[in-house]
Design an enzyme around this catalytic site. Structure first.
Site, PDB file in Angstrom:
ATOM      1  CE  LYS A  27      -2.919  21.293  27.827  1.00  0.00           C
ATOM      2  NZ  LYS A  27      -1.926  21.574  28.884  1.00  0.00           N
ATOM      3  CG  ASN A  28      -2.426  19.843  33.396  1.00  0.00           C
ATOM      4  OD1 ASN A  28      -2.078  20.298  32.304  1.00  0.00           O
ATOM      5  ND2 ASN A  28      -3.077  20.568  34.285  1.00  0.00           N
ATOM      6  NE  ARG A 101       5.210  27.565  29.502  1.00  0.00           N
ATOM      7  CZ  ARG A 101       6.037  28.470  30.011  1.00  0.00           C
ATOM      8  NH1 ARG A 101       7.174  28.084  30.546  1.00  0.00           N
ATOM      9  NH2 ARG A 101       5.740  29.749  29.979  1.00  0.00           N
ATOM     10  CB  CYS A 125      -1.178  29.500  28.680  1.00  0.00           C
ATOM     11  SG  CYS A 125      -2.116  28.306  27.705  1.00  0.00           S
ATOM     12  CG  ASP A 319      -5.699  24.922  35.272  1.00  0.00           C
ATOM     13  OD1 ASP A 319      -5.437  25.813  34.465  1.00  0.00           O
ATOM     14  OD2 ASP A 319      -4.836  24.170  35.754  1.00  0.00           O
ATOM     15  CB  VAL A 341      -1.788  29.259  41.327  1.00  0.00           C
ATOM     16  CG1 VAL A 341      -0.862  28.356  40.532  1.00  0.00           C
ATOM     17  CG2 VAL A 341      -2.394  28.498  42.497  1.00  0.00           C
TER      18      VAL A 341
END
Length: 444
Positions: A27-28, A101, A125, A319, A341
């Site tokens: 996804k990133n 975003r 988020c 994550d 983070v």
């Protein structure tokens, strides 16, 4: 609880997850690679694309800008023809992007192609600060004019084109997703050289660098995390296969551990997951790596407590910690997780405590080294004591990763749970209902 039944998942927990699932691209990475196609006229082809909401949002935003996009969801292939790029209507962009975003990522490529870009109000988020100021400052240093006073958002222009610059990213810029956009913007200048220091080298970022290199960019990465980019006069389309989503793979691995299950994650790869695999083994989980994926399972017996600190790659990914915390509630002893983070990442633990977990949050840095949250009013360290039985309850999903962690907890808990807000999970976990069904989960 919401009245929207389509946004609620009823789960009967306490059943091991067993079976095989397939995980596609990260996804990133995928959304950034799709936006990168804007940089060049012509056609780009991206493969191994997951069927997640972000892909559809980017596709629709690209179409608003005059780009021809074809999504073959069954085969995971997206074809993008960015020959005819145009400015989109502000209201349409705002409506489509919603809380995403993603529009910030369009700014660099649009400045390159059209000399102008617009960014509506941004969401995302609620896990801590991820300001876009670093991205905007990068564009300013490259020669763009940024108008924050525009009534509908941020208007950016580059009437004289963009040029090379020296840019240093502080720690927060390194850690957030915005850096991927900065790297995407930097190769745009047709003149000069750009030096981007303090950069992160996450696998998703390096895969994006590979895409940009295929398009014609000249990018080198030094051992001190400095990216050096030489401006080129033109770019071309690309064909690229996305790396697998290491976050989703680790999430299912954690689900196997928490539910005493056995899950083969097709597509999962070892190099990007080495740090996670080490921790998974320390806890007592077993895994077997093959050419087709990684099998994760709970071997029986007690799980072991661990101490974890999140960090940039090659450290333990932020994550990864949320789904793993659910499994740690079942470990025999005291586990410590120091989150360095995002300052508000432990908000998801409150429902776990209500389900029976013993988790205490601290403002102190409970790790080997103090982090940037030291002596600040953020509860960024967690102590988990287990094993504690979990009991099903009603849960509201707070964010993408926290939401999947709550889903894991519901699957591991005894009795029924109603998980509200599961549409958030669709952002990053393709067809998770189908995967739950394949693993024998009891839900409706």
């Amino acid at each position: 609880m919401s009245d929207n039944k389509n946004d609620i998942l009823h789960v009967e927990g306490g059943k091991p997850l067993n079976g095989t699932i397939k995980v596609r691209g990260a996804k990133n990475f995928v959304s950034k690679a799709m936006v990168a196609a804007l940089l060049a006229p012509g056609t780009s082809v991206l493969k191994n694309v997951p069927e997640i909401r972000d892909v559809h949002v980017v596709s629709d935003l690209l179409r608003l800008h005059g780009v021809d996009v074809t999504v073959d969801g069954a085969n995971g292939v997206v074809t993008i023809d960015a020959t005819n790029v145009q400015l989109a209507d502000v209201a349409d962009v705002d409506t489509l992007s919603g809380s995403s975003r993603i529009p910030i990522l369009f700014s660099g490529p649009l400045l390159h192609r059209l000399g102008e870009a617009f960014i509506p109000a941004l969401g995302g988020c609620n896990i801590g600060g991820r300001p876009i100021d670093f991205h905007l400052e990068t564009l300013r240093k490259l020669g763009a004019n940024v108008d924050k006073e525009h009534k509908d958002g941020i208007h950016i222009t580059a009437p004289n084109g963009l040029h090379g610059a020296k840019i240093h990213l502080p720690s927060l810029g390194r850690l957030g997703g915005g850096l991927r956009g900065d790297i995407q913007a930097v190769p745009v200048p047709a003149e000069g050289k750009t030096e981007l220091s303090g950069a992160a080298i996450e696998p998703e970022i390096m895969d994006l660098v590979s895409v940009l290199q295929k398009m014609g960019a000249i990018i080198s990465v030094d051992v001190d995390r400095t990216f050096r980019i030489e401006g080129v006069k033109e770019l071309k389309g690309y064909t690229h296969t996305s790396l697998t989503d290491r976050i989703e793979a680790a999430s299912w691995a954690s689900a196997a551990l928490a539910t005493h299950g056995d899950i083969f994650v097709k597509g999962a790869t070892q190099p990007e997951m080495m740090t996670f695999l080490n921790v998974f083994r320390k806890i007592g989980g077993e895994f077997d790596i093959t050419d087709k994926g990684i099998r994760f399972w709970h071997p029986g017996g007690d799980l072991k407590p661990v101490a974890i600190e999140t960090d940039v790659h090659p450290g333990f990914m932020t994550d990864w910690q949320q789904p793993l915390v659910v499994a740690l509630t079942q470990a025999n002893g005291l586990s410590i997780v120091h989150e360095t983070v995002y300052e508000n990442r432990f908000g998801f633990t409150k429902p776990l405590v209500q389900m029976g977990a013993t988790i205490q949050l601290y403002r102190e840095c409970l790790g080997s080294l103090p982090c940037r949250f030291q002596q600040r009013n953020y509860k960024h360290s967690a102590v988990i004591f287990g094993p504690t039985p979990l009991t099903g309850r009603d849960i509201d999903v707070p964010d993408l990763r926290g939401g999947f962690s709550h889903l894991i907890a519901a699957l591991a808990a005894k009795g029924p749970s109603n998980v509200q807000g599961i549409s958030l999970i669709d952002r990053g976990y393709a067809d998770f209902r189908g995967k739950l069904e394949a693993l024998g989960a009891d839900f409706d």
